[in-house]
Design a protein around this motif. Structure first.
Motif, PDB file in Angstrom:
ATOM      1  N   GLU A   1      12.059  10.562   1.790  1.00  0.00           N
ATOM      2  CA  GLU A   1      13.114   9.548   1.704  1.00  0.00           C
ATOM      3  C   GLU A   1      12.536   8.191   1.297  1.00  0.00           C
ATOM      4  O   GLU A   1      13.126   7.458   0.498  1.00  0.00           O
ATOM      5  CB  GLU A   1      13.855   9.428   3.034  1.00  0.00           C
ATOM      6  N   THR A   2      11.375   7.868   1.870  1.00  0.00           N
ATOM      7  CA  THR A   2      10.730   6.593   1.544  1.00  0.00           C
ATOM      8  C   THR A   2      10.304   6.557   0.091  1.00  0.00           C
ATOM      9  O   THR A   2      10.517   5.559  -0.621  1.00  0.00           O
ATOM     10  CB  THR A   2       9.511   6.364   2.457  1.00  0.00           C
ATOM     11  N   ARG A   3       9.706   7.658  -0.368  1.00  0.00           N
ATOM     12  CA  ARG A   3       9.249   7.711  -1.752  1.00  0.00           C
ATOM     13  C   ARG A   3      10.424   7.612  -2.713  1.00  0.00           C
ATOM     14  O   ARG A   3      10.361   6.887  -3.723  1.00  0.00           O
ATOM     15  CB  ARG A   3       8.481   9.014  -2.010  1.00  0.00           C
TER      16      ARG A   3
ATOM     17  N   SER B   1      -6.577   1.282 -10.080  1.00  0.00           N
ATOM     18  CA  SER B   1      -6.927   2.555  -9.456  1.00  0.00           C
ATOM     19  C   SER B   1      -7.908   3.332 -10.316  1.00  0.00           C
ATOM     20  O   SER B   1      -8.866   3.922  -9.821  1.00  0.00           O
ATOM     21  CB  SER B   1      -5.657   3.382  -9.227  1.00  0.00           C
ATOM     22  N   ASN B   2      -7.677   3.315 -11.625  1.00  0.00           N
ATOM     23  CA  ASN B   2      -8.557   4.034 -12.530  1.00  0.00           C
ATOM     24  C   ASN B   2      -9.957   3.442 -12.533  1.00  0.00           C
ATOM     25  O   ASN B   2     -10.944   4.164 -12.636  1.00  0.00           O
ATOM     26  CB  ASN B   2      -7.985   4.007 -13.953  1.00  0.00           C
ATOM     27  N   LEU B   3     -10.046   2.114 -12.453  1.00  0.00           N
ATOM     28  CA  LEU B   3     -11.366   1.480 -12.419  1.00  0.00           C
ATOM     29  C   LEU B   3     -12.146   1.908 -11.188  1.00  0.00           C
ATOM     30  O   LEU B   3     -13.350   2.119 -11.244  1.00  0.00           O
ATOM     31  CB  LEU B   3     -11.215  -0.040 -12.465  1.00  0.00           C
ATOM     32  N   ARG B   4     -11.441   2.046 -10.069  1.00  0.00           N
ATOM     33  CA  ARG B   4     -12.125   2.471  -8.839  1.00  0.00           C
ATOM     34  C   ARG B   4     -12.602   3.906  -8.948  1.00  0.00           C
ATOM     35  O   ARG B   4     -13.691   4.253  -8.504  1.00  0.00           O
ATOM     36  CB  ARG B   4     -11.189   2.313  -7.640  1.00  0.00           C
TER      37      ARG B   4
ATOM     38  N   MET C   1      14.485  -1.857 -11.234  1.00  0.00           N
ATOM     39  CA  MET C   1      13.799  -3.077 -11.676  1.00  0.00           C
ATOM     40  C   MET C   1      13.131  -2.917 -13.046  1.00  0.00           C
ATOM     41  O   MET C   1      12.636  -3.894 -13.608  1.00  0.00           O
ATOM     42  CB  MET C   1      12.730  -3.485 -10.644  1.00  0.00           C
ATOM     43  N   GLY C   2      13.110  -1.685 -13.568  1.00  0.00           N
ATOM     44  CA  GLY C   2      12.415  -1.449 -14.829  1.00  0.00           C
ATOM     45  C   GLY C   2      10.914  -1.545 -14.689  1.00  0.00           C
ATOM     46  O   GLY C   2      10.205  -1.896 -15.638  1.00  0.00           O
ATOM     47  N   TYR C   3      10.403  -1.214 -13.514  1.00  0.00           N
ATOM     48  CA  TYR C   3       8.985  -1.359 -13.217  1.00  0.00           C
ATOM     49  C   TYR C   3       8.210  -0.110 -13.647  1.00  0.00           C
ATOM     50  O   TYR C   3       8.673   1.015 -13.442  1.00  0.00           O
ATOM     51  CB  TYR C   3       8.787  -1.601 -11.725  1.00  0.00           C
ATOM     52  N   VAL C   4       7.035  -0.301 -14.241  1.00  0.00           N
ATOM     53  CA  VAL C   4       6.132   0.792 -14.591  1.00  0.00           C
ATOM     54  C   VAL C   4       4.835   0.598 -13.826  1.00  0.00           C
ATOM     55  O   VAL C   4       4.225  -0.474 -13.887  1.00  0.00           O
ATOM     56  CB  VAL C   4       5.845   0.826 -16.107  1.00  0.00           C
ATOM     57  N   PHE C   5       4.415   1.631 -13.103  1.00  0.00           N
ATOM     58  CA  PHE C   5       3.207   1.557 -12.283  1.00  0.00           C
ATOM     59  C   PHE C   5       1.977   1.286 -13.157  1.00  0.00           C
ATOM     60  O   PHE C   5       1.742   1.983 -14.142  1.00  0.00           O
ATOM     61  CB  PHE C   5       3.025   2.867 -11.521  1.00  0.00           C
ATOM     62  N   ASP C   6       1.208   0.282 -12.811  1.00  0.00           N
ATOM     63  CA  ASP C   6      -0.029  -0.055 -13.518  1.00  0.00           C
ATOM     64  C   ASP C   6      -1.188   0.627 -12.799  1.00  0.00           C
ATOM     65  O   ASP C   6      -1.562   0.237 -11.693  1.00  0.00           O
ATOM     66  CB  ASP C   6      -0.230  -1.580 -13.517  1.00  0.00           C
TER      67      ASP C   6
ATOM     68  N   MET D   1       0.822  -1.200   0.000  1.00  0.00           N
ATOM     69  CA  MET D   1       0.000   0.000   0.000  1.00  0.00           C
ATOM     70  C   MET D   1       0.864   1.261   0.000  1.00  0.00           C
ATOM     71  O   MET D   1       0.568   2.245  -0.688  1.00  0.00           O
ATOM     72  CB  MET D   1      -0.922   0.012   1.214  1.00  0.00           C
ATOM     73  N   THR D   2       1.960   1.236   0.732  1.00  0.00           N
ATOM     74  CA  THR D   2       2.870   2.383   0.758  1.00  0.00           C
ATOM     75  C   THR D   2       3.501   2.597  -0.615  1.00  0.00           C
ATOM     76  O   THR D   2       3.656   3.731  -1.072  1.00  0.00           O
ATOM     77  CB  THR D   2       3.963   2.174   1.814  1.00  0.00           C
ATOM     78  N   VAL D   3       3.830   1.493  -1.304  1.00  0.00           N
ATOM     79  CA  VAL D   3       4.377   1.603  -2.653  1.00  0.00           C
ATOM     80  C   VAL D   3       3.353   2.264  -3.573  1.00  0.00           C
ATOM     81  O   VAL D   3       3.673   3.171  -4.339  1.00  0.00           O
ATOM     82  CB  VAL D   3       4.770   0.217  -3.206  1.00  0.00           C
ATOM     83  N   SER D   4       2.104   1.828  -3.505  1.00  0.00           N
ATOM     84  CA  SER D   4       1.048   2.386  -4.329  1.00  0.00           C
ATOM     85  C   SER D   4       0.874   3.872  -4.055  1.00  0.00           C
ATOM     86  O   SER D   4       0.786   4.687  -4.978  1.00  0.00           O
ATOM     87  CB  SER D   4      -0.268   1.646  -4.071  1.00  0.00           C
ATOM     88  N   ARG D   5       0.874   4.231  -2.778  1.00  0.00           N
ATOM     89  CA  ARG D   5       0.697   5.640  -2.419  1.00  0.00           C
ATOM     90  C   ARG D   5       1.880   6.480  -2.873  1.00  0.00           C
ATOM     91  O   ARG D   5       1.725   7.648  -3.273  1.00  0.00           O
ATOM     92  CB  ARG D   5       0.470   5.765  -0.921  1.00  0.00           C
ATOM     93  N   ALA D   6       3.072   5.897  -2.846  1.00  0.00           N
ATOM     94  CA  ALA D   6       4.263   6.632  -3.296  1.00  0.00           C
ATOM     95  C   ALA D   6       4.171   6.942  -4.786  1.00  0.00           C
ATOM     96  O   ALA D   6       4.520   8.041  -5.238  1.00  0.00           O
ATOM     97  CB  ALA D   6       5.518   5.818  -2.997  1.00  0.00           C
TER      98      ALA D   6
END
Length: 328
Positions: free
Chosen positions: A28-30, A49-52, A40-45, A13-18
């Motif tokens: 610092e956490t963000r 969130s958009n569906l909600r 990691m080459g990660y892209v936020f999906d 949840m903290t990752v999502s909020r960041a």
């Protein structure tokens, strides 16, 4: 996100909020989360969130041509306004085919856009039903629809050409021809041709000097070929109005090829105010449809509707007749 959470020692949840820029997450956490995601080459999906929130962050757009400067300007104007609100466009290319437009509209609506912008006001019956039932803002552009689905941002193509005919008659031309607009695939071109015919009849002049130019989009080469046919079939023609600047440029070059001076022997007018119209020799009289403004006004209208503002709006754009050397 679970992998990022494990590596950085925080909850998913903290990752999502960041990723959403939550101000309650320590800087610092963000930064640590974003750095791990980058490594990691990660892209936020954002889909879940958009569906909600029922906000997908994009607007669907259909245009008939991807290499037409006018439509490119409209998309640019639209994109600039939407980008300011953090929104993007998803583009569909119809190739002047209403059946293809119908298929694209269905495919685009499946992706749940927040609004849809279509070019023109004439659609297949099924495409119209899809748009009417979409329950999102629908903006028709580049036209003044007889029966608008929702909103429109555009102008009367017929009236714009009537204005050019009026000008040509006013400065003394009577034997005037029209090149293009001969197919139902390009409804705006057909409207321009219709405007030419009605204006010529209004002035009591012959409206039958009509030269076909082929399947849209009409190229410079097709404009040249059509102009050669005009000069052969109606050699006493004093002026010609072309369905677009590209076809008009082709007409100009054919006149030069045959040794016909412009505007001394024949005047030429175009439509669209492309860059080429201002740099060709002679420079080209044309109609500026204010393509970029069509896009920006459509974008502003969409944002106003989504923010709870305008409920129904029709925006009329006033095309401008640009007088240059080719008409004398």
């Amino acid at each position: 996100m679970a992998d990022i959470a494990r590596i950085t020692g925080v909850s998913p949840m903290t990752v999502s909020r960041a990723f959403k820029g939550d101000s309650l997450i320590r800087r610092e956490t963000r930064e640590a989360i974003l750095k791990t995601a980058e490594d990691m080459g990660y892209v936020f999906d954002s889909t879940a969130s958009n569906l909600r929130s029922q906000r997908t962050g994009f607007v669907a757009v259909t245009i008939p041509s991807i290499n037409n400067a006018n439509f490119a300007d409209t998309v640019a104007g639209l994109s600039e306004v939407l980008a300011g609100a953090g929104m993007q466009i998803l583009l569909g290319y119809t190739n002047y085919d209403v059946e293809n437009e119908e298929r694209l509209i269905e495919q685009l609506l499946r992706r749940k856009p927040q609004a849809i912008v279509v070019t023109g006001g004439k659609h297949t019956p099924r495409a119209r039903r899809l748009l009417e039932n979409a329950q999102i803002p629908v903006i028709e552009t580049w036209d003044v629809p007889a029966d608008p689905i929702g909103h429109y941002v555009g102008f009367s193509n017929a009236d714009a050409v009537r204005g050019m005919v009026d000008h040509f008659v006013r400065i003394g031309y009577q034997r005037i021809a029209f090149l293009g607009g001969d197919t139902s695939r390009d409804t705006r071109g057909s409207d321009r041709r219709r405007g030419f015919i009605s204006a010529m009849k209004k002035h009591g002049l012959d409206p039958t000097r009509l030269i076909a130019a082929g399947t849209p989009p009409i190229s410079m080469r097709e404009g040249a070929i059509a102009m050669a046919r005009l000069l052969s079939d109606f050699p006493d023609t004093e002026a010609v109005i072309c369905v677009s600047d590209l076809s008009a440029f082709g007409a100009l070059t054919e006149c030069q090829r045959q040794g016909f001076s412009v505007p001394g022997r024949i005047a030429v007018g175009g439509f669209g105010n492309y860059e080429i119209a201002d740099i060709c020799v002679p420079t080209l009289t044309t109609i500026d449809a204010r393509a970029r403004e069509i896009g920006s006004r459509a974008g502003s209208l969409i944002l106003g509707i989504l923010d709870g503002g305008a409920q129904l709006d029709h925006v009329l754009i006033g095309p401008e007749l640009i007088l240059r050397q080719s008409s004398g």
